[in-house]
Design a protein around this motif. Structure first.
Motif, PDB file in Angstrom:
ATOM      1  N   LEU A 119       0.746  -1.313   0.119  1.00  0.00           N
ATOM      2  CA  LEU A 119       0.001   0.040   0.162  1.00  0.00           C
ATOM      3  C   LEU A 119       0.730   1.139  -0.126  1.00  0.00           C
ATOM      4  N   ALA A 120       0.347   2.362  -0.523  1.00  0.00           N
ATOM      5  CA  ALA A 120       0.847   3.709  -0.757  1.00  0.00           C
ATOM      6  C   ALA A 120       0.170   4.495  -0.066  1.00  0.00           C
ATOM      7  N   THR A 121       0.739   5.639   0.632  1.00  0.00           N
ATOM      8  CA  THR A 121       0.014   6.739   0.946  1.00  0.00           C
ATOM      9  C   THR A 121      -0.060   8.041   0.109  1.00  0.00           C
ATOM     10  N   GLY A 122      -0.192   9.189   0.496  1.00  0.00           N
ATOM     11  CA  GLY A 122      -0.459  10.278  -0.341  1.00  0.00           C
ATOM     12  C   GLY A 122      -1.908  10.591  -0.944  1.00  0.00           C
ATOM     13  N   THR A 123      -2.073  11.632  -1.715  1.00  0.00           N
ATOM     14  CA  THR A 123      -3.454  11.960  -2.333  1.00  0.00           C
ATOM     15  C   THR A 123      -3.855  10.672  -3.162  1.00  0.00           C
ATOM     16  N   SER A 124      -3.101  10.091  -3.952  1.00  0.00           N
ATOM     17  CA  SER A 124      -3.401   9.341  -5.194  1.00  0.00           C
ATOM     18  C   SER A 124      -4.196   8.246  -4.763  1.00  0.00           C
ATOM     19  N   TYR A 152      -9.116   3.802  -1.799  1.00  0.00           N
ATOM     20  CA  TYR A 152      -9.281   3.051  -0.421  1.00  0.00           C
ATOM     21  C   TYR A 152     -10.798   3.497  -0.143  1.00  0.00           C
ATOM     22  N   LYS A 153     -11.231   4.601  -0.549  1.00  0.00           N
ATOM     23  CA  LYS A 153     -12.602   4.708  -0.224  1.00  0.00           C
ATOM     24  C   LYS A 153     -13.737   3.957  -0.771  1.00  0.00           C
ATOM     25  N   ASN A 154     -13.198   3.610  -2.185  1.00  0.00           N
ATOM     26  CA  ASN A 154     -14.019   2.520  -2.825  1.00  0.00           C
ATOM     27  C   ASN A 154     -13.665   0.981  -2.232  1.00  0.00           C
ATOM     28  N   LEU A 155     -12.497   0.996  -1.610  1.00  0.00           N
ATOM     29  CA  LEU A 155     -12.427  -0.517  -0.967  1.00  0.00           C
ATOM     30  C   LEU A 155     -13.530  -0.564   0.455  1.00  0.00           C
ATOM     31  N   ILE A 156     -13.458   0.605   1.102  1.00  0.00           N
ATOM     32  CA  ILE A 156     -14.036   0.588   2.307  1.00  0.00           C
ATOM     33  C   ILE A 156     -15.777   0.415   1.857  1.00  0.00           C
ATOM     34  N   LYS A 157     -16.125   1.189   0.768  1.00  0.00           N
ATOM     35  CA  LYS A 157     -17.544   1.088   0.317  1.00  0.00           C
ATOM     36  C   LYS A 157     -17.998  -0.601   0.065  1.00  0.00           C
ATOM     37  N   TYR A 196       2.630   8.047   8.248  1.00  0.00           N
ATOM     38  CA  TYR A 196       1.876   7.345   7.405  1.00  0.00           C
ATOM     39  C   TYR A 196       1.112   6.146   7.930  1.00  0.00           C
ATOM     40  N   SER A 197       1.408   5.792   9.447  1.00  0.00           N
ATOM     41  CA  SER A 197       0.731   5.009  10.280  1.00  0.00           C
ATOM     42  C   SER A 197      -0.795   5.671  10.648  1.00  0.00           C
ATOM     43  N   SER A 198      -0.747   6.832  10.899  1.00  0.00           N
ATOM     44  CA  SER A 198      -2.003   7.588  11.010  1.00  0.00           C
ATOM     45  C   SER A 198      -2.775   7.783   9.837  1.00  0.00           C
ATOM     46  N   PHE A 199      -2.027   8.042   8.866  1.00  0.00           N
ATOM     47  CA  PHE A 199      -2.765   8.182   7.498  1.00  0.00           C
ATOM     48  C   PHE A 199      -3.473   6.913   7.232  1.00  0.00           C
ATOM     49  N   PHE A 224      -7.551   1.533   7.462  1.00  0.00           N
ATOM     50  CA  PHE A 224      -7.410   0.513   8.459  1.00  0.00           C
ATOM     51  C   PHE A 224      -8.856   0.790   9.467  1.00  0.00           C
ATOM     52  N   ASN A 225      -9.044   1.838   9.879  1.00  0.00           N
ATOM     53  CA  ASN A 225     -10.152   2.054  10.952  1.00  0.00           C
ATOM     54  C   ASN A 225     -11.414   1.711  10.394  1.00  0.00           C
ATOM     55  N   HIS A 226     -11.506   1.497   9.175  1.00  0.00           N
ATOM     56  CA  HIS A 226     -12.904   1.205   8.867  1.00  0.00           C
ATOM     57  C   HIS A 226     -13.140  -0.122   8.092  1.00  0.00           C
ATOM     58  N   ILE A 227     -12.203  -1.251   8.368  1.00  0.00           N
ATOM     59  CA  ILE A 227     -12.209  -2.206   7.833  1.00  0.00           C
ATOM     60  C   ILE A 227     -12.134  -3.285   8.856  1.00  0.00           C
ATOM     61  N   ASP A 228     -12.165  -4.598   8.498  1.00  0.00           N
ATOM     62  CA  ASP A 228     -12.037  -5.753   9.404  1.00  0.00           C
ATOM     63  C   ASP A 228     -10.491  -6.553   9.476  1.00  0.00           C
ATOM     64  N   ILE A 229      -9.411  -5.377   9.128  1.00  0.00           N
ATOM     65  CA  ILE A 229      -8.237  -6.142   9.292  1.00  0.00           C
ATOM     66  C   ILE A 229      -7.651  -6.355  10.516  1.00  0.00           C
ATOM     67  N   LYS A 230      -6.853  -7.321  10.601  1.00  0.00           N
ATOM     68  CA  LYS A 230      -6.062  -7.591  11.955  1.00  0.00           C
ATOM     69  C   LYS A 230      -5.156  -6.619  12.065  1.00  0.00           C
ATOM     70  N   GLU A 231      -4.914  -5.955  13.252  1.00  0.00           N
ATOM     71  CA  GLU A 231      -3.822  -5.059  13.708  1.00  0.00           C
ATOM     72  C   GLU A 231      -2.537  -5.717  13.244  1.00  0.00           C
ATOM     73  N   GLN A 232      -2.355  -7.129  13.719  1.00  0.00           N
ATOM     74  CA  GLN A 232      -1.123  -7.952  13.455  1.00  0.00           C
ATOM     75  C   GLN A 232      -0.760  -8.208  12.145  1.00  0.00           C
ATOM     76  N   ASN A 233      -1.868  -7.954  11.132  1.00  0.00           N
ATOM     77  CA  ASN A 233      -1.559  -8.182   9.724  1.00  0.00           C
ATOM     78  C   ASN A 233      -1.026  -6.829   8.839  1.00  0.00           C
ATOM     79  N   ILE A 234      -1.226  -5.687   9.761  1.00  0.00           N
ATOM     80  CA  ILE A 234      -0.741  -4.388   9.089  1.00  0.00           C
ATOM     81  C   ILE A 234       0.778  -4.137   9.203  1.00  0.00           C
TER      82      ILE A 234
END
Ligand code: F6R
Length: 249
Positions: free
Chosen positions: A34-39, A44-49, A80-83, A89-99
Motif C-alpha cells: 500500500l501507498a499513502t499520499g493523495t493518489s 481506499y474509499k471504494n475499498l471501504i465501500k 503514514y501509520s496515522s494516514f 484501516f479504521n474502517h475495515i476488519d483487518i487484524k492489527e497484526q496483519n498491518i
C-alpha cells in the motif's frame, strides 16, 4: 505495461478499486502493498465501500506499506501509520497484526529496516499500489537511488519536501528523512497498479513510460516488470501519445 486514461480522479479511483476488489475476491488471503499520499485515497474509499457492502473482507488480508517518515512520532497526524488508519484501516476488519508499516524508531532504525526487508521477502505482494512523485520517485526512492536497494533510509529531496508541505503547517515541519522499501522490494510483487493525477505528474509519467531506464528516473524501472497497470487522469496522461484511452507495450 497497460496504460489506461480516465476522465478524472473519481473514475481512476473506481477502476483501480475494481481491480483490487477482483483480486481480493479471487484470493481472500491476498498480500497488498500500500501507498499513502493523495493518489490512493479514492481507491481506499471504494475499498471501504465494497467492504461495507459485504463484497470483500480484510479478515485474512496482510498489508505492507511502502514507507514512513523518520522524525515524527507514529501518532503524529501526518505519520503514514496515522494516514493509513484514518483512510483505510479504521474502517475495515483487518487484524492489527496483519498491518505492516516500516518502523521509524530512530535508535534501532538499521535493524528495523533489515527486519522489514526479511518480512517483505517472505511475503511477496500480490498487488502493489503505487503513486508517483513529480520527480518520478516511487515509494521514497528519489532520483539517484540505486535500483538494487532494499528497505533503506533516504534523505528526501527538497522537491518532495516542498510537495508534501501541503500536509504540514510549513515546509520546515516536513521530515527530512524517511524509511522506504527499495526498488528491489517494489519489483518483487506479482502485480503493480500505479495511479497518477494532475498535470504536475505529466512529465514524470512520460519519462516512466518512454524514458531510458535509469536511476535518475526511478519509476522507469517499471518498464521491466511483467505486470504493471498504470491508471491516469487526462492531465497526468497529457504528454503520452494516446490515440485512444488505452495503450499497451
Ligand atoms: C507514498 C509514496 C509516494 C507517493 C508519491 C505521490 O507512500 O510512496 O511515492 O505515492 O509521492 O504522492 P501523491 O499521491 O500525494 O501525489
Amino acid at each position: 505495461m497497460r496504460i489506461y486514461k480516465y476522465k478524472n480522479y473519481d473514475e481512476v479511483s473506481k477502476v483501480s478499486a475494481a481491480i483490487v476488489i477482483r483480486e481480493m475476491i479471487k484470493n481472500p488471503n491476498i498480500i497488498l502493498g500500500l501507498a499513502t499520499g493523495t493518489s490512493p485515497i479514492g481507491l481506499y474509499k471504494n475499498l471501504i465501500k465494497a467492504y461495507n457492502e459485504y463484497l470483500i473482507s480484510f479478515k485474512d488480508v496482510k498489508t505492507f506499506n511502502l514507507d514512513e517518515y523518520i522524525g515524527i512520532p507514529n501518532d503524529h497526524p501526518e505519520s503514514y501509520s496515522s494516514f493509513m488508519h484514518r483512510h483505510l484501516f479504521n474502517h475495515i476488519d483487518i487484524k492489527e497484526q496483519n498491518i505492516h508499516i516500516p518502523s521509524n524508531e530512530i535508535e534501532h532504525i538499521e535493524n528495523l529496516a533489515e527486519e522489514y526487508n526479511k518480512k517483505l521477502f517472505g511475503n511477496q505482494r500480490d498487488v502493489q499500489i503505487l503513486g508517483i512523485g513529480a520527480n518520478a520517485h516511487i515509494g521514497f526512492n528519489e532520483p539517484g537511488s540505486e535500483m538494487s536497494n532494499q528497505t533503506f533510509i533516504i534523505k528526501l529531496s527538497e522537491e518532495t519536501r516542498m510537495s508534501n508541505a501541503r500536509f504540514f503547517d510549513s515546509v520546515d515541519e516536513v521530515p527530512t528523512h524517511a524509511v522506504t522499501m527499495g526498488i528491489k522490494n517494489i519489483m518483487f510483487s506479482k502485480q503493480i497498479i500505479l495511479l497518477a493525477f494532475g498535470k504536475e505528474k505529466a512529465d514524470a509519467v512520460y519519462k516512466m513510460v518512454y524514458g531510458k531506464i535509469t536511476e535518475d528516473i526511478p519509476a522507469s524501472i517499471l518498464q521491466l516488470h511483467p505486470d504493471v497497470t498504470i491508471i491516469l487522469d487526462e492531465e497526468a496522461a497529457s504528454k503520452l501519445d494516446m490515440k485512444s484511452d488505452f495503450l499497451e507495450f
